[in-house]
Structure formats: C-alpha cells, structure tokens
Design a protein around this motif. Structure first.
Motif, short mmCIF file in Angstrom:
data_model
loop_
_atom_site.label_atom_id
_atom_site.label_comp_id
_atom_site.label_asym_id
_atom_site.label_seq_id
_atom_site.Cartn_x
_atom_site.Cartn_y
_atom_site.Cartn_z
N ALA A 336 -27.56 -61.31 65.13
CA ALA A 336 -28.19 -60.43 63.91
C ALA A 336 -28.72 -60.36 62.61
CB ALA A 336 -27.03 -58.91 64.06
N LYS A 338 -30.19 -58.24 59.12
CA LYS A 338 -29.46 -57.25 58.42
C LYS A 338 -30.60 -57.42 56.83
CE LYS A 338 -27.07 -54.32 55.85
NZ LYS A 338 -26.84 -53.06 56.15
N SER A 347 -29.63 -63.43 58.53
CA SER A 347 -29.55 -62.89 60.21
C SER A 347 -28.22 -64.58 60.68
CB SER A 347 -31.10 -63.29 60.85
OG SER A 347 -31.18 -64.37 60.67
N THR A 390 -19.17 -67.16 66.34
CA THR A 390 -19.25 -64.66 66.44
C THR A 390 -18.29 -64.48 65.21
OG1 THR A 390 -19.52 -64.74 68.59
CG2 THR A 390 -19.44 -62.49 67.52
N VAL A 391 -16.79 -65.38 65.28
CA VAL A 391 -16.33 -64.19 64.00
C VAL A 391 -16.34 -64.71 63.07
CG1 VAL A 391 -13.64 -63.58 63.67
CG2 VAL A 391 -15.12 -63.22 66.12
N PRO A 393 -18.61 -65.28 60.82
CA PRO A 393 -20.03 -65.11 59.70
C PRO A 393 -19.95 -63.77 59.76
CG PRO A 393 -20.54 -66.51 61.65
CD PRO A 393 -19.01 -65.85 62.12
N LEU A 394 -18.95 -62.91 60.89
CA LEU A 394 -18.96 -61.43 60.66
C LEU A 394 -18.20 -61.25 59.25
CD1 LEU A 394 -18.61 -60.18 64.28
CD2 LEU A 394 -20.30 -59.77 62.58
N ILE A 395 -17.10 -62.11 59.81
CA ILE A 395 -15.65 -61.65 58.54
C ILE A 395 -16.12 -62.24 56.96
CG2 ILE A 395 -13.24 -62.87 57.14
CD1 ILE A 395 -12.87 -63.10 60.77
N TRP A 397 -19.49 -62.10 56.14
CA TRP A 397 -21.00 -61.36 55.65
C TRP A 397 -19.92 -60.16 55.29
CZ3 TRP A 397 -24.11 -60.00 53.69
CH2 TRP A 397 -25.29 -58.51 53.58
N THR A 398 -19.05 -59.45 55.36
CA THR A 398 -18.40 -58.14 55.14
C THR A 398 -17.24 -58.39 54.00
OG1 THR A 398 -17.23 -57.70 57.55
CG2 THR A 398 -15.98 -56.59 55.39
N LYS A 401 -20.67 -58.74 51.06
CA LYS A 401 -21.17 -57.98 51.10
C LYS A 401 -20.37 -56.94 49.92
CE LYS A 401 -23.34 -53.92 53.27
NZ LYS A 401 -22.74 -53.25 52.97
#
Length: 562
Positions: A336, A338, A347, A390-391, A393-395, A397-398, A401
């Motif tokens: 993804a 952003k 990304s 996968t997980v 980077p999402l955590i 970034w959250t 952010k």
C-alpha cells in the motif's frame, strides 16, 4: 517565485456568477435579467441619501464589471477557464477580437506555457534516489536449533548494499535541456559508479533527440529519440555503445506504442546487443485503477507479469499487487502507498518469491527525493517472516500516525489557515464593509418583497445564518455557544429575502460568500447555510453545505409542530 504564485492562489477571487446569482451555464438573457434586477438595487440614482449613494457606487461598479465580463463571449471564455487573473495576464494584447473562445483558451495556454518555460530557464530540477539494502535474515534464523542468540535480536542485521542516484536539469533554451546525473553502487564492500551528461533537444511538438555520454564503468555513448507518428501511434529508440578495454559492446532498444483507447496503451519493445529480448506490454490507467500486463521472451530471462493498483483518492491511499513468473524465478508482492502530505508519501510492500525468499520493501518519497529500503527477511518462504512483514508495518504506521503524523498535520493545517487568513485579511474586511453596505441598500427592497410574500402567504425568510456551525444538529437558537462565536456566523436574512422571486429562491452550486450581502466569516473553515422560512404560513427549515445548490420551498423542509 513559486511561493508568490502559491500565495496568490490562496487569495479569494471574485465570483461574478455568484455575485449575480447565476449558474455557470447562464444564457445571455439570464445575465441581462440578473443585471437589470441588481442594478435596481445598487444604481446610485436610486438613492437620495448621500451616504447610501456613496455605498451604491462601489456595488454598482462591481455589478457593471460582472455584467461586462459575462456578457462578452471572449471575456467570459477567459474568465471561465482562468478566473480574474486570466483577464489581467500580460500578453493578451496580441489577441484579436475575431478569435473564438476556444482560440482564446489555446492562446492563453501558449502564453502561460512560454512564461513557465522562461521561469524554467532559471531553475534546476534536482532528483535523487537512495536505496539501502538491509540483510535481516538472521533475525528469523533464531527459530533454527543451531542459531546462536548471544548477539541479541538485532545482532545479525547488516547493510549489504547501497545505491545513490542524483540528477540535475539545466534548461539552456526553450528547446534545449542539459541533464547531469550520476550513480554510485556498493555491494558487500565493492563499489562502482558512473557519471553521465545528457543533452536533449525538442525538434517539434512531435519529436525530440537526446545524446548521452557516460564514464565510470567504461565510456558509453547513447543516442535516443522519440517521434509521434500519428495521433495514436508513437515510437522511441536508443542506440548504445559501451567501450570496454578489449571490445566495444553495441546495444539497441526500439519501442512502438499505440493508444488503444482513452485509458489503454500498448507497447512492443525489442532489445538487442547487450540484452536480447522482445517485450509486449499493455497499460490501462483510469482515475480509479492502474493495470499493467507484460510478456517478455529473451535468451536469458523470459517472464510474464501482472501489476494492479487500486486508487482511493478520497483517502489518499493506493493498494497494489504484483505477480511475476519466469525462467529466473517467481514472486508475488502486495502493498500500500499512503500520501502523508502534499509533497510526501510512504509505501510498504511484502515480496514473497522463489528463490529470493521474503523481502519487506519500504519507500519514502519527499518532493523529488526517493528513499528505498529493501529488507531481506528470509531466504525461504515461511509463515513467520510473512506475518511479521505484514503486521509490523501496519502497527508501526498506526502508532506513528497517531503520535507524530496527525499532530504534525494538524499543526501544518493550522499554520496554512492562519497564513491564508492573513493573506485575505484586507479583502475580508473590504467584503465585510461591502456586505454591510449592500444590506443598507437592500432595506427598501427587502421590506417590499417581504410584505408582498406575507400578503399572499408566499416565501418569507424568517432566519438565515451563514458560517461555521460546530453542532449542525443544534443550529436553532443554540448556535451561539462557547464553541460558536458570533464572528463565525453572520445573519443573511435580508440578502436572501431580496433574492426571492415569485415565492421561490434559487441558489446555485458555488460558495455563498460571493453573494451580495454575504462575506466569508471564517476563511479556511467549512461553512453551512441555515434557513428557516415560512411558506403558506407553515414553518420550514433546512441546512446545506456552502457549495451545495438550493431551491426552495421544498415539502420535506416542513417542520411538524405538535
């Protein structure tokens, strides 16, 4: 210079259509009718009082100016495309009155293009790309029984390679551009670098030629060219000579492109010499998606690949997926991108392949600089590195952010709003004085129209408020609270009643701040219009957004009083 242009873009421009309460596609008859109607309000001869006469002069001048522009097809074409500044742009003296509106637009675009080209002569266009290859395979080797954990969790992470690419463009003339670029690559302690100078000349609107000379990995000479053959067919090519100590290596690349439809382009590319391959590619791009499918047949590498991107502009987000399979292996990649701010994007993607294993790729783009971090997690395809790639980077970034990006963006937006308010401060004060003057001039017309509507049970505006409402669902008598100051909301009952014709009120799709008697009470904020009105002596109420069109009375606005 660019900063000045951007500041000017932030300043409000006059909207002649809204000032006359007209749609963008108004006919000349509608324009003339609106002009006559508004002239009755603001003509200085209609007012005996010297104070009102003075106020009327300015508003009548604005009415005349709006009518002068919109009633002239040539000026209207310029204004529709480019706004007020288009009418004032230097260079319009070359335009003859016999030109059509379309020719006027093309002429303006030519003048603007030449102005931009002159500005480009004084600028460079630096671009950079930094790639840092990270080997983190030892992190996941700890699941093996023979793994020694004495170095800790990050003891095995190392930088295995780096690559730097930088370029600078120097426009020499309107047709000639000189580009200086270089690249430095290091891999496991061994480095190689190249420096290139490229000179491009635009021969016509359909073709260009470029000569590229490079040194570093042996001297190299490249001649490139592009030509548009028809409206839908174009071609490009390059001839290369690479000089080695005991040989000269020639190379040839030729590509033929065809515009298949509005969104689809097909390419056929041949590479010979340094590489021998034939590639077919089809690219389809729409505002919502991007898809590229390619097949390559080569002596060394033959493959099939498919790339898909789903765009979500409202969320400033792109979801991507790639799949590639060939003689040198296969991989699947998903990720993804952003858009963090106007000039920055972030990304992350996970590549799972054979024989490459699992790789996490993080890319940061800031203006013209790109930073890429391929992190090799595992040489084998196993669930653990795929899950963490996968997980995590999402955590991450959250958290980033929430704690860093959002506060920084809010602060940036606040600064931008404050800057825009300062730029528009003088104009806002002028508009405020003009709105008050307009209301003073409307009083006689307001009383007459309201009396007529009351007599026949027509449309009577009982209350109209315009501005920023913190609590839209409580916009009756509670609108002035601790979060809603009087400065954020203005009373526009009189101006709207004066726009009522035959028990109807029509407002078009545009910011209401340019209507006579209106001004922007909270520049940079989202505004709304609250209306309470009587029709057939029944109470009605509605709330619309600033740029929303309105046509009343409407049965659904009726308030049921029990």
């Amino acid at each position: 210079m660019m900063e000045t242009d951007q500041e000017q873009d932030s300043v409000n421009e006059e909207d002649y259509y809204t000032f006359l309460n007209l749609p963008k596609n108004a006919t000349i008859e509608e324009i003339q009718h609106a002009y006559r109607r508004q002239s009755k309000l603001y003509h200085p001869d209609k007012h005996v009082d010297p104070v009102l006469k003075k106020k009327a002069e300015n508003l009548f001048s604005r009415t005349n100016r709006a009518y002068e522009v919109l009633s002239d097809p040539h000026q209207r074409a310029i204004y529709d495309s480019l706004g007020v500044r288009g009418l004032e742009t230097q260079g319009w003296e070359v335009i003859q009155r016999m030109k059509t509106p379309q020719e006027i637009r093309e002429e303006y675009e030519r003048i603007a293009r030449e102005r931009d080209e002159r500005r480009m002569q004084q600028r460079t266009n630096p671009k950079g790309n930094i790639t840092v290859q990270i080997n983190a395979t030892d992190v996941f080797n700890k699941y093996d029984e023979e793994y020694d954990v004495s170095d800790g969790l990050f003891g095995g992470i190392e930088v295995s390679g780096m690559s730097f690419h930088q370029s600078i463009e120097a426009p020499l003339t309107l047709r000639d551009t000189l580009t200086l670029y270089g690249q430095l690559d290091t891999q496991n302690g061994t480095g190689v670098g190249t420096v290139n100078v490229a000179s491009r000349r635009t021969i016509s609107a359909k073709s260009w030629m470029e000569i590229d000379i490079g040194v570093g990995n042996g001297p190299a000479l490249t001649v490139k060219g592009y030509r548009s053959l028809t409206q839908r067919l174009f071609c490009s090519g390059a001839m290369m000579l690479q000089f080695k100590p005991h040989e000269v290596r020639p190379g040839l690349v030729g590509s033929l492109g065809l515009q298949l439809d509005k969104h689809t382009v097909g390419y056929l590319t041949y590479k010979g010499g340094l590489q021998n391959a034939m590639t077919t590619m089809i690219v389809r791009e729409t505002p919502e998606s991007y898809t590229a499918f390619s097949i390559q047949f080569g002596f060394v590498n033959t493959f099939v690949s498919l790339s898909c991107t789903y765009k979500m502009p409202e969320k400033r987000l792109k979801l991507r997926g790639w799949i590639k399979a060939g003689t040198m292996g296969a991989y699947f990649e998903y990720g993804a991108e952003k858009k963090v701010s106007k000039h920055s994007s972030l990304s992350a993607s996970v590549r799972v392949g054979i024989p490459t294993g699992v790789t996490l790729r993080i890319k940061i783009v800031r203006t013209s600089q790109t930073y890429l971090f391929p992190i090799h997690l595992c040489e084998d395809v196993t669930p653990a590195p795929i899950f963490y790639a996968t997980v995590v980077p999402l955590i991450t970034w959250t958290i980033v952010k929430k704690l860093i990006v959002d506060p920084m963006m809010r602060e940036q937006r606040d600064r931008e709003k404050a800057k825009q308010k300062e730029l528009n401060k003088t104009r806002t004060m002028e508009k405020q004085r003009e709105a008050r003057a307009a209301i003073d001039l409307m009083m006689a017309t307001f009383s007459r129209i309201r009396a007529q509507e009351e007599t026949k049970g027509g449309l009577v505006i009982t209350k109209a408020l315009y501005g920023r409402f913190v609590y839209p669902d409580q916009c009756d008598n509670e609108y002035e609270n601790e979060n809603n100051s009087k400065e954020d909301v203005i009373d526009v009952t009189i101006p709207l009643q004066c726009l009522v014709m035959n028990s109807k009120l029509v407002l078009h799709k545009a910011s209401k701040s340019e209507l006579p008697g209106f001004y922007d009470p909270c520049f940079g904020e989202e505004k709304q219009l609250l209306l309470q009105y009587l029709f057939h002596r029944q109470t009605h109420e509605c709330l619309i957004k600033d740029n929303e069109s309105l046509r009343i009375p409407v049965q659904s606005h009726r308030v049921n009083i029990t």
